[in-house]
Design an enzyme around this catalytic site. Structure first.
Site, PDB file in Angstrom:
ATOM      1  N   ALA A  14      49.853 -68.369  60.119  1.00 35.66           N
ATOM      2  CA  ALA A  14      48.833 -69.333  59.388  1.00 35.66           C
ATOM      3  C   ALA A  14      49.393 -70.802  59.042  1.00 35.66           C
ATOM      4  O   ALA A  14      50.532 -70.847  59.223  1.00 35.66           O
ATOM      5  CB  ALA A  14      48.442 -68.498  58.166  1.00 35.66           C
ATOM      6  N   GLY A  15      48.419 -71.697  58.750  1.00 37.86           N
ATOM      7  CA  GLY A  15      49.012 -72.848  57.851  1.00 37.86           C
ATOM      8  C   GLY A  15      50.040 -73.701  58.634  1.00 37.86           C
ATOM      9  O   GLY A  15      49.859 -73.995  59.807  1.00 37.86           O
ATOM     10  N   ARG A  36      54.044 -60.922  59.097  1.00 37.96           N
ATOM     11  CA  ARG A  36      53.645 -59.690  59.028  1.00 37.96           C
ATOM     12  C   ARG A  36      52.251 -59.397  59.924  1.00 37.96           C
ATOM     13  O   ARG A  36      52.153 -58.295  60.501  1.00 37.96           O
ATOM     14  CB  ARG A  36      53.264 -59.368  57.782  1.00 37.96           C
ATOM     15  CG  ARG A  36      54.307 -59.408  56.702  1.00 37.96           C
ATOM     16  CD  ARG A  36      54.160 -59.246  55.278  1.00 37.96           C
ATOM     17  NE  ARG A  36      53.326 -60.493  55.040  1.00 37.96           N
ATOM     18  CZ  ARG A  36      52.842 -60.792  53.882  1.00 37.96           C
ATOM     19  NH1 ARG A  36      52.996 -60.005  52.732  1.00 37.96           N
ATOM     20  NH2 ARG A  36      52.150 -61.860  53.373  1.00 37.96           N
ATOM     21  N   ARG A  37      51.461 -60.563  60.042  1.00 36.80           N
ATOM     22  CA  ARG A  37      50.246 -60.284  60.850  1.00 36.80           C
ATOM     23  C   ARG A  37      50.485 -60.485  62.469  1.00 36.80           C
ATOM     24  O   ARG A  37      50.371 -61.571  62.965  1.00 36.80           O
ATOM     25  CB  ARG A  37      49.059 -61.026  60.329  1.00 36.80           C
ATOM     26  CG  ARG A  37      48.720 -60.620  58.899  1.00 36.80           C
ATOM     27  CD  ARG A  37      47.928 -61.420  58.014  1.00 36.80           C
ATOM     28  NE  ARG A  37      48.364 -62.614  57.747  1.00 36.80           N
ATOM     29  CZ  ARG A  37      47.676 -63.864  57.424  1.00 36.80           C
ATOM     30  NH1 ARG A  37      46.491 -63.863  57.145  1.00 36.80           N
ATOM     31  NH2 ARG A  37      48.398 -65.005  57.087  1.00 36.80           N
ATOM     32  N   ASP A  62      58.202 -58.655  57.697  1.00 37.99           N
ATOM     33  CA  ASP A  62      58.189 -59.170  56.361  1.00 37.99           C
ATOM     34  C   ASP A  62      59.606 -59.639  55.801  1.00 37.99           C
ATOM     35  O   ASP A  62      60.661 -58.723  55.842  1.00 37.99           O
ATOM     36  CB  ASP A  62      57.659 -57.874  55.363  1.00 37.99           C
ATOM     37  CG  ASP A  62      57.436 -58.141  54.158  1.00 37.99           C
ATOM     38  OD1 ASP A  62      58.080 -59.107  53.528  1.00 37.99           O
ATOM     39  OD2 ASP A  62      56.792 -57.162  53.431  1.00 37.99           O
ATOM     40  N   TYR A 155      56.361 -69.953  40.563  1.00 37.42           N
ATOM     41  CA  TYR A 155      56.240 -70.623  42.023  1.00 37.42           C
ATOM     42  C   TYR A 155      57.191 -71.715  42.063  1.00 37.42           C
ATOM     43  O   TYR A 155      57.937 -71.996  43.060  1.00 37.42           O
ATOM     44  CB  TYR A 155      54.858 -70.923  42.486  1.00 37.42           C
ATOM     45  CG  TYR A 155      54.858 -71.694  43.579  1.00 37.42           C
ATOM     46  CD1 TYR A 155      54.886 -70.969  44.885  1.00 37.42           C
ATOM     47  CD2 TYR A 155      54.537 -72.977  43.544  1.00 37.42           C
ATOM     48  CE1 TYR A 155      54.940 -71.570  46.079  1.00 37.42           C
ATOM     49  CE2 TYR A 155      54.521 -73.595  45.033  1.00 37.42           C
ATOM     50  CZ  TYR A 155      54.774 -72.990  46.348  1.00 37.42           C
ATOM     51  OH  TYR A 155      54.555 -73.443  47.450  1.00 37.42           O
ATOM     52  N   THR A 190      45.646 -74.902  53.654  1.00 38.37           N
ATOM     53  CA  THR A 190      45.826 -73.953  54.312  1.00 38.37           C
ATOM     54  C   THR A 190      45.205 -72.824  53.664  1.00 38.37           C
ATOM     55  O   THR A 190      44.214 -72.731  52.562  1.00 38.37           O
ATOM     56  CB  THR A 190      47.495 -73.803  54.332  1.00 38.37           C
ATOM     57  OG1 THR A 190      47.896 -73.411  53.093  1.00 38.37           O
ATOM     58  CG2 THR A 190      48.148 -75.090  55.147  1.00 38.37           C
ATOM     59  N   GLU A 191      45.901 -71.494  54.146  1.00 34.93           N
ATOM     60  CA  GLU A 191      45.404 -70.057  53.254  1.00 34.93           C
ATOM     61  C   GLU A 191      46.077 -70.124  52.178  1.00 34.93           C
ATOM     62  O   GLU A 191      45.974 -69.254  51.298  1.00 34.93           O
ATOM     63  CB  GLU A 191      45.522 -69.310  54.078  1.00 34.93           C
ATOM     64  CG  GLU A 191      44.491 -69.196  55.185  1.00 34.93           C
ATOM     65  CD  GLU A 191      45.145 -68.048  56.488  1.00 34.93           C
ATOM     66  OE1 GLU A 191      45.601 -67.023  56.268  1.00 34.93           O
ATOM     67  OE2 GLU A 191      44.394 -68.289  57.606  1.00 34.93           O
TER      68      GLU A 191
END
Ligand code: NDP
Ligand code: 8X3
Length: 257
Positions: A14-15, A36-37, A62, A155, A190-191
Site C-alpha cells: 500500500a501507499g 502481510r497482504r 509480518d 507514534y 495513503t491508507e
C-alpha cells in the site's frame, strides 16, 4: 544506476511502499516485495511485470515476527540474497489518544512494527551488506520524528526512534560503503489514516481535505533520489512537507481545488 539492483521494500502492499515499488521498477530494479497482504503483492507484481517487465520476489511477512523475518531473509535464494537497497517502510499509527487514555495494544502495535520490526529487518539484512561492503538502508521516518503533536505521543516516539536508529546506523557503518538515510514525510494521502482510525473512512478522509497533501509518489521519488546518488554521496535525511504544512500542526486551510 539501479538497473538490476536488488531492492527490498517492506510494506509494499500500500501507499508509499507501493509507490516506491513503481519508482524503482521504472529504473530497472529487481524487487523483493514484503507485507502481510500477499494478494496485494501479487496484484502489484503483475502490474510491475506488465508495465516495466520487473522481476519480483514476494514475501508474505509480518515485520513484528522476528523469527519470520530471519527465516525470510536467510531463506532467500542466491539470486535474491544480495540486497543492495533496503527500504524500511512498513509502519502504522493507531489512534490519537492522550497518554492517560491510551490503549496498551495500540502502543504495542506501533512500537513492535515501527521500531522493533524495522530493527529485525535491518539486523537480518545488514550483515550481508557489510560483508559485501555495499548497500543502502533507507528508513521512512516522519515529520512526527522531529515534532510532537497532541495525541501523537507514542507514534511520534516511534518515529523519533527511527531517526535515532538511522543516525546510529550511520555511525556504526562508518568505514564501510553501506549508506543509511532517512526520508521523513509530512502528510501523505495513503491508507495511513484509515489504519489509524481503524477503518473509519469518514474520519480518515477528513485528514486530507484542508490542503493538498503529498502523494505517495512524491515520497517514492525522494527515496529514489537518495538511492541513486553516486557512491561518495549520502543524503542523510530529507524532510518533505506539503507546501501548505509549515509544521506538523501548522497548516494553511487552502482546501482542495
Ligand atoms: P499505508 O497504510 O498506506 O501503508 C502501510 C504499509 O505498511 C502497508 O503496506 C502495510 O502492509 C505495511 N505494514 C503495516 N504493518 C506491517 C507489519 N506488521 N508487517 C509488514 N508490513 C506492515 O501507509 P503509508 O504508506 O502512509 O505508510 C508507510 C510509512 O510511511 C509508515 O512507516 C508511516 O509511518 C510513514 N509515514 C506516513 C505518512 C503519511 O502521512 N501517510 C507521513 C510520514 C510517514 P500490510 O498491511 O499488507 O502488512
Ligand atoms: C505521519 C504524519 O503528521 O500524521 O507520520 O503524524 S503525521
Amino acid at each position: 544506476m539501479l538497473s538490476s539492483k536488488t531492492v527490498l521494500i517492506t510494506g509494499a502492499s500500500a501507499g508509499i511502499g507501493t509507490a516506491c515499488a513503481h519508482s524503482f521498477a521504472r529504473e530497472g530494479a529487481r524487487l523483493i516485495l514484503a507485507a502481510r497482504r500477499k494478494d496485494r503483492l501479487e496484484k502489484l507484481a503483475a502490474e510491475l511485470k506488465a508495465e516495466y517487465g520487473t522481476v519480483t520476489h514476494l514475501v508474505e511477512l509480518d515485520v513484528r515476527n522476528r523469527v519470520a523475518v530471519n527465516t525470510a531473509i536467510e531463506g532467500l535464494a542466491p539470486e535474491w540474497s544480495a540486497i543492495d537497497v533496503l527500504i524500511n517502510n512498513a509502519g502504522l499509527s493507531r489512534g490519537l489518544d492522550k497518554v492517560q487514555e491510551g490503549e496498551f495494544l495500540d502502543w504495542d502495535e506501533m512500537i513492535d512494527t515501527n521500531v522493533k520490526g524495522l530493527l529485525w529487518v535491518s539486523r537480518a539484512v545488514l550483515p550481508g551488506m557489510v560483508a559485501r561492503d555495499l548497500g543502502h538502508v533507507i528508513n521512512i521516518g516522519s515529520v512526527a520524528g522531529r515534532q510532537v503533536y497532541p495525541g501523537g505521543n507514542v507514534y511520534c516516539a516511534t518515529k523519533h526512534a527511527v531517526g535515532a536508529i538511522t543516525q546510529g546506523l550511520r555511525l556504526d557503518l562508518l568505514g564501510t560503503r553501506v549508506k543509511a538515510s532517512s526520508v521523513d514525510p509530512g502528510l501523505v494521502e495513503t491508507e495511513f489514516s484509515e489504519v489509524r482510525f481503524r477503518g473509519d473512512t469518514e474520519r480518515a478522509g477528513q485528514t486530507y481535505t484542508n490542503f493538498p497533501p503529498l502523494r505517495a509518489a512524491d515520497i517514492a521519488e525522494a527515496v529514489l533520489f537518495c538511492a541513486s546518488r553516486p557512491p561518495h554521496v549520502n543524503v542523510q535525511d530529507m524532510l518533505i512537507m506539503p507546501q501548505d504544512q509549515a509544521a506538523v500542526f501548522a497548516s494553511h486551510p487552502r482546501g482542495i481545488e
